[in-house]
Design a protein around this motif. Structure first.
Motif, PDB file in Angstrom:
ATOM      1  N   ILE A   1       0.856  -1.184   0.000  1.00 52.51           N
ATOM      2  CA  ILE A   1       0.000   0.000   0.000  1.00 52.51           C
ATOM      3  C   ILE A   1       0.893   1.235   0.000  1.00 52.51           C
ATOM      4  CG2 ILE A   1      -1.937   1.179   1.131  1.00 52.51           C
ATOM      5  CD1 ILE A   1      -2.526  -1.488   2.589  1.00 52.51           C
ATOM      6  N   GLY A   2       0.975   1.908  -1.127  1.00 54.58           N
ATOM      7  CA  GLY A   2       1.849   3.068  -1.244  1.00 54.58           C
ATOM      8  C   GLY A   2       1.050   4.355  -1.160  1.00 54.58           C
ATOM      9  N   GLY A   3       1.491   5.362  -1.930  1.00 55.53           N
ATOM     10  CA  GLY A   3       0.749   6.605  -1.976  1.00 55.53           C
ATOM     11  C   GLY A   3      -0.345   6.510  -3.035  1.00 55.53           C
ATOM     12  N   GLY A   4       0.009   5.938  -4.176  1.00 54.75           N
ATOM     13  CA  GLY A   4      -0.919   5.908  -5.295  1.00 54.75           C
ATOM     14  C   GLY A   4      -1.739   4.643  -5.453  1.00 54.75           C
ATOM     15  N   THR A   5      -1.139   3.506  -5.153  1.00 56.01           N
ATOM     16  CA  THR A   5      -1.864   2.257  -5.386  1.00 56.01           C
ATOM     17  C   THR A   5      -1.747   1.296  -4.212  1.00 56.01           C
ATOM     18  OG1 THR A   5       0.087   1.363  -6.494  1.00 56.01           O
ATOM     19  CG2 THR A   5      -1.637   2.216  -7.927  1.00 56.01           C
ATOM     20  N   ALA A   6      -2.788   0.476  -4.069  1.00 57.48           N
ATOM     21  CA  ALA A   6      -2.746  -0.642  -3.124  1.00 57.48           C
ATOM     22  C   ALA A   6      -2.714  -1.885  -3.989  1.00 57.48           C
ATOM     23  CB  ALA A   6      -3.972  -0.638  -2.225  1.00 57.48           C
ATOM     24  N   GLU A   7      -1.624  -2.611  -3.924  1.00 61.08           N
ATOM     25  CA  GLU A   7      -1.482  -3.770  -4.793  1.00 61.08           C
ATOM     26  C   GLU A   7      -1.454  -5.060  -4.000  1.00 61.08           C
ATOM     27  OE1 GLU A   7       1.273  -3.234  -8.072  1.00 61.08           O
ATOM     28  OE2 GLU A   7       1.551  -1.283  -7.143  1.00 61.08           O
ATOM     29  N   VAL A   8      -2.257  -6.006  -4.475  1.00 56.49           N
ATOM     30  CA  VAL A   8      -2.316  -7.307  -3.831  1.00 56.49           C
ATOM     31  C   VAL A   8      -1.798  -8.311  -4.842  1.00 56.49           C
ATOM     32  CG1 VAL A   8      -3.822  -8.984  -2.715  1.00 56.49           C
ATOM     33  CG2 VAL A   8      -4.435  -6.569  -2.694  1.00 56.49           C
ATOM     34  N   ALA A   9      -0.907  -9.186  -4.429  1.00 54.58           N
ATOM     35  CA  ALA A   9      -0.435 -10.198  -5.365  1.00 54.58           C
ATOM     36  C   ALA A   9      -0.218 -11.521  -4.667  1.00 54.58           C
ATOM     37  CB  ALA A   9       0.860  -9.737  -6.021  1.00 54.58           C
ATOM     38  N   VAL A  10      -0.558 -12.593  -5.412  1.00 54.95           N
ATOM     39  CA  VAL A  10      -0.269 -13.938  -4.944  1.00 54.95           C
ATOM     40  C   VAL A  10       0.897 -14.435  -5.791  1.00 54.95           C
ATOM     41  CG1 VAL A  10      -1.121 -16.303  -4.744  1.00 54.95           C
ATOM     42  CG2 VAL A  10      -2.645 -14.380  -4.233  1.00 54.95           C
ATOM     43  N   ILE A  11       1.961 -14.839  -5.113  1.00 53.53           N
ATOM     44  CA  ILE A  11       3.196 -15.231  -5.795  1.00 53.53           C
ATOM     45  C   ILE A  11       3.474 -16.716  -5.562  1.00 53.53           C
ATOM     46  CG2 ILE A  11       5.717 -14.885  -5.786  1.00 53.53           C
ATOM     47  CD1 ILE A  11       5.100 -11.965  -4.909  1.00 53.53           C
ATOM     48  N   SER A  12       3.918 -17.373  -6.626  1.00 50.06           N
ATOM     49  CA  SER A  12       4.372 -18.760  -6.497  1.00 50.06           C
ATOM     50  C   SER A  12       5.356 -19.049  -7.619  1.00 50.06           C
ATOM     51  CB  SER A  12       3.163 -19.697  -6.591  1.00 50.06           C
ATOM     52  OG  SER A  12       3.585 -21.032  -6.457  1.00 50.06           O
ATOM     53  N   LEU A  13       6.348 -19.854  -7.369  1.00 45.91           N
ATOM     54  CA  LEU A  13       7.341 -20.244  -8.375  1.00 45.91           C
ATOM     55  C   LEU A  13       7.926 -19.048  -9.139  1.00 45.91           C
ATOM     56  CD1 LEU A  13       5.622 -23.441  -9.814  1.00 45.91           C
ATOM     57  CD2 LEU A  13       7.810 -23.336  -8.591  1.00 45.91           C
ATOM     58  N   GLY A  14       8.237 -18.010  -8.420  1.00 45.22           N
ATOM     59  CA  GLY A  14       8.889 -16.851  -9.032  1.00 45.22           C
ATOM     60  C   GLY A  14       8.008 -16.020  -9.939  1.00 45.22           C
ATOM     61  N   GLY A  15       6.708 -16.286  -9.922  1.00 47.52           N
ATOM     62  CA  GLY A  15       5.822 -15.495 -10.784  1.00 47.52           C
ATOM     63  C   GLY A  15       4.601 -15.014 -10.018  1.00 47.52           C
TER      64      GLY A  15
ATOM     65  N   ALA B   1      -5.069   4.459  -2.061  1.00 48.84           N
ATOM     66  CA  ALA B   1      -3.972   4.207  -1.122  1.00 48.84           C
ATOM     67  C   ALA B   1      -3.744   5.483  -0.316  1.00 48.84           C
ATOM     68  CB  ALA B   1      -2.736   3.755  -1.883  1.00 48.84           C
ATOM     69  N   GLY B   2      -2.516   5.720   0.107  1.00 51.10           N
ATOM     70  CA  GLY B   2      -2.229   6.869   0.979  1.00 51.10           C
ATOM     71  C   GLY B   2      -2.736   8.210   0.472  1.00 51.10           C
ATOM     72  N   ASP B   3      -2.572   8.471  -0.824  1.00 53.41           N
ATOM     73  CA  ASP B   3      -3.029   9.763  -1.371  1.00 53.41           C
ATOM     74  C   ASP B   3      -4.533   9.930  -1.215  1.00 53.41           C
ATOM     75  OD1 ASP B   3      -0.516  10.415  -2.186  1.00 53.41           O
ATOM     76  OD2 ASP B   3      -0.818   9.931  -4.300  1.00 53.41           O
ATOM     77  N   ARG B   4      -5.264   8.823  -1.454  1.00 58.65           N
ATOM     78  CA  ARG B   4      -6.714   8.898  -1.342  1.00 58.65           C
ATOM     79  C   ARG B   4      -7.119   9.203   0.097  1.00 58.65           C
ATOM     80  NH1 ARG B   4     -11.139   6.773  -4.085  1.00 58.65           N
ATOM     81  NH2 ARG B   4      -9.865   7.107  -5.937  1.00 58.65           N
ATOM     82  N   LEU B   5      -6.399   8.624   1.042  1.00 58.65           N
ATOM     83  CA  LEU B   5      -6.712   8.901   2.453  1.00 58.65           C
ATOM     84  C   LEU B   5      -6.506  10.387   2.747  1.00 58.65           C
ATOM     85  CD1 LEU B   5      -5.152   5.809   4.292  1.00 58.65           C
ATOM     86  CD2 LEU B   5      -7.433   6.052   3.353  1.00 58.65           C
ATOM     87  N   ASN B   6      -5.459  10.969   2.158  1.00 58.49           N
ATOM     88  CA  ASN B   6      -5.248  12.416   2.338  1.00 58.49           C
ATOM     89  C   ASN B   6      -6.424  13.198   1.753  1.00 58.49           C
ATOM     90  OD1 ASN B   6      -2.782  11.596   3.300  1.00 58.49           O
ATOM     91  ND2 ASN B   6      -1.609  12.303   1.531  1.00 58.49           N
ATOM     92  N   GLN B   7      -6.856  12.788   0.563  1.00 57.92           N
ATOM     93  CA  GLN B   7      -7.997  13.453  -0.080  1.00 57.92           C
ATOM     94  C   GLN B   7      -9.253  13.338   0.785  1.00 57.92           C
ATOM     95  OE1 GLN B   7      -8.011  15.460  -2.641  1.00 57.92           O
ATOM     96  NE2 GLN B   7      -5.814  15.130  -2.864  1.00 57.92           N
ATOM     97  N   ASP B   8      -9.429  12.175   1.403  1.00 61.16           N
ATOM     98  CA  ASP B   8     -10.595  11.965   2.279  1.00 61.16           C
ATOM     99  C   ASP B   8     -10.591  12.996   3.407  1.00 61.16           C
ATOM    100  OD1 ASP B   8     -11.432   9.735   0.851  1.00 61.16           O
ATOM    101  OD2 ASP B   8     -10.382   8.316   2.147  1.00 61.16           O
ATOM    102  N   ILE B   9      -9.396  13.281   3.937  1.00 64.03           N
ATOM    103  CA  ILE B   9      -9.308  14.244   5.041  1.00 64.03           C
ATOM    104  C   ILE B   9      -9.579  15.666   4.524  1.00 64.03           C
ATOM    105  CG2 ILE B   9      -7.750  15.243   6.783  1.00 64.03           C
ATOM    106  CD1 ILE B   9      -6.489  12.432   7.050  1.00 64.03           C
ATOM    107  N   ILE B  10      -9.086  15.956   3.321  1.00 58.84           N
ATOM    108  CA  ILE B  10      -9.339  17.278   2.727  1.00 58.84           C
ATOM    109  C   ILE B  10     -10.849  17.484   2.536  1.00 58.84           C
ATOM    110  CG2 ILE B  10      -9.045  18.671   0.616  1.00 58.84           C
ATOM    111  CD1 ILE B  10      -6.208  17.426   0.377  1.00 58.84           C
ATOM    112  N   GLN B  11     -11.500  16.450   2.015  1.00 59.62           N
ATOM    113  CA  GLN B  11     -12.950  16.563   1.793  1.00 59.62           C
ATOM    114  C   GLN B  11     -13.730  16.673   3.094  1.00 59.62           C
ATOM    115  OE1 GLN B  11     -14.080  13.331  -0.773  1.00 59.62           O
ATOM    116  NE2 GLN B  11     -12.881  14.179  -2.462  1.00 59.62           N
ATOM    117  N   PHE B  12     -13.271  15.926   4.088  1.00 55.55           N
ATOM    118  CA  PHE B  12     -13.921  15.988   5.400  1.00 55.55           C
ATOM    119  C   PHE B  12     -13.843  17.410   5.960  1.00 55.55           C
ATOM    120  CE2 PHE B  12     -12.219  16.283   9.731  1.00 55.55           C
ATOM    121  CZ  PHE B  12     -13.365  16.045  10.475  1.00 55.55           C
ATOM    122  N   ALA B  13     -12.655  18.040   5.862  1.00 55.30           N
ATOM    123  CA  ALA B  13     -12.460  19.388   6.403  1.00 55.30           C
ATOM    124  C   ALA B  13     -13.377  20.386   5.700  1.00 55.30           C
ATOM    125  CB  ALA B  13     -11.003  19.806   6.256  1.00 55.30           C
TER     126      ALA B  13
END
Ligand code: ATP
Ligand code: MG
Length: 350
Positions: free
Chosen positions: A163-177, A187-199
């Motif tokens: 979960i970064g600033g721009g995207t929340a990425e989920v991945a299932v990994i097996s055998l190197g792929g 992700a983080g940026d959206r949470l900031n926007q949520d606070i801006i809108q709330f204010a």
């Protein structure tokens, strides 16, 4: 021996080109750069004035024709030229030995899962024109799993959530792929926007992105805190036009963030529902691994564990996992080459 000499001359790099932060790992050295992904541009002339930490310091303290922009949005390039300049700056800064004839470095870059071919090509092109001789791409969740020292090459399921600033990425990994992945632009940026809108909604207060982020980091949470917290929120009253300071509680912020947090949790649940049962058995044993700055929101791992019924933990040093993983691939390129994305076809025809 040959490797050592090669390292001395070439200085290959791994770069986590994040929406919020960029990190650079130099082969044989470790993390050498960690700066915000910000570029300050003079809008009148189009000239780039500062990059990284220096650009961030300029935000809000410069004449109005100087703007600090983030060249990446949701993990992909939104301003090609600024991204190229930023990469050039990082590549130059990471190269300590600047012989005139020093060869151009090979570079591994982390990108979000599910970006389009056009977007991949944009990253490769930007890195090449910024001075890279060869560019390899790695999907961020793969890099973060390697950075967390998870056994990605074994036949067994590993579930990582970055979960970064721009995207929340989920991945299932097996055998190197990557067996399956989801990328949500919440992700983080959206949470900031949520606070801006709330204010704006609750207090008619206009606040900036950095204020919102500071509040999120100070009191943002998923569950009620042991001790109630209040923080000052400073902005401009939209009705009077005058500056104003209001005290907001952790509870108000929690409510503001709830919807986006739910979306991230649903994304993880959907990925789990689509995971083949054999892999799911491994995942239940190994747990869910969270990385990225967004995973630091208080209580998030507890909520994910409760909703998925799978043990969940944040990896060690979650904000450097991607670059450390990409760096590990750089160190053992021969053994780990398989985890990189195919980029040959992105090359222009010769
Ligand atoms: N303690 C914290 N609590 C909540 N959020 C945090 C905390 N620390 C950092 N963040 C958030 O983490 C995000 C940055 O994380 P990170 O550096 O992993 O993102 P990125 O790699 O640049 O973005 P992306 O991977 O989406 O391109 C920002 O939105 C920041 O507000
Ligand atoms: Mg990231």
């Amino acid at each position: 021996m040959f490797e050592k000499i090669r390292n001395l001359i070439f200085q290959d790099l791994a770069i986590d080109l994040g929406t919020s932060n960029s990190l650079v790992y130099a082969k044989g050295k470790g993390i050498v750069i960690r700066e915000p992904s910000v570029v300050a541009i003079n809008q009148k002339t189009g000239q780039i004035l500062a990059i990284g930490e220096e650009a961030r310091k300029m935000v809000g303290k410069t004449p109005s024709h100087i703007v600090a922009t983030r060249p990446l949005r949701s993990g992909v390039i939104s301003d090609f030229e600024a991204t190229e300049q930023m990469l050039r700056y990082f590549i130059e800064k990471a190269r300590t030995r600047k012989f005139i004839l020093s060869p151009r470095p090979r570079v591994i870059i982390g990108i979000p899962c599910g970006v389009t071919e056009v977007e991949k090509k944009a990253v490769c092109d930007a890195a090449k024109s910024a001075g890279a001789s060869e560019v390899f791409l790695i999907e961020e969740p793969m890099a973060s799993a390697i950075g967390a020292r998870l056994p990605v090459q074994e036949a067994g399921g590993i579930l990582v959530v970055d979960i970064g600033g721009g995207t929340a990425e989920v991945a299932v990994i097996s055998l190197g792929g990557i067996v399956l992945s989801k990328s949500l632009r919440v992700a983080g940026d959206r949470l900031n926007q949520d606070i801006i809108q709330f204010a704006e909604r609750e207090y008619k207060l206009l606040i900036g992105e950095r204020t919102a982020e500071t509040i999120k980091i100070a009191v943002g949470s998923v569950y009620p805190l042991k001790e109630r917290k209040k923080v000052p929120m400073r902005g401009r009253n939209l009705v009077t036009g005058l500056p104003e300071e209001i005290l907001v509680s952790d509870e108000e912020i929690r409510r503001a963030l709830e919807r986006s947090v739910r979306q991230i949790v649903s994304e993880i649940k959907e990925a789990i529902e689509e995971t083949p049962p054999e892999l799911l058995a491994d995942i239940m044993a190994r747990g869910i691994h969270l990385s990225g700055g967004g995973s630091l929101l208080r209580g998030l791992e507890v909520l994910i564990q409760k909703e998925t019924k799978i043990p969940t933990k944040i990896v060690e040093d979650p904000m450097t996992a991607v670059v450390r993983g990409a760096g590990m691939v750089l160190e053992s390129l021969n053994e780990l080459r398989d985890v990189l994305l195919e980029t040959e076809y992105l090359e222009p025809p010769r």
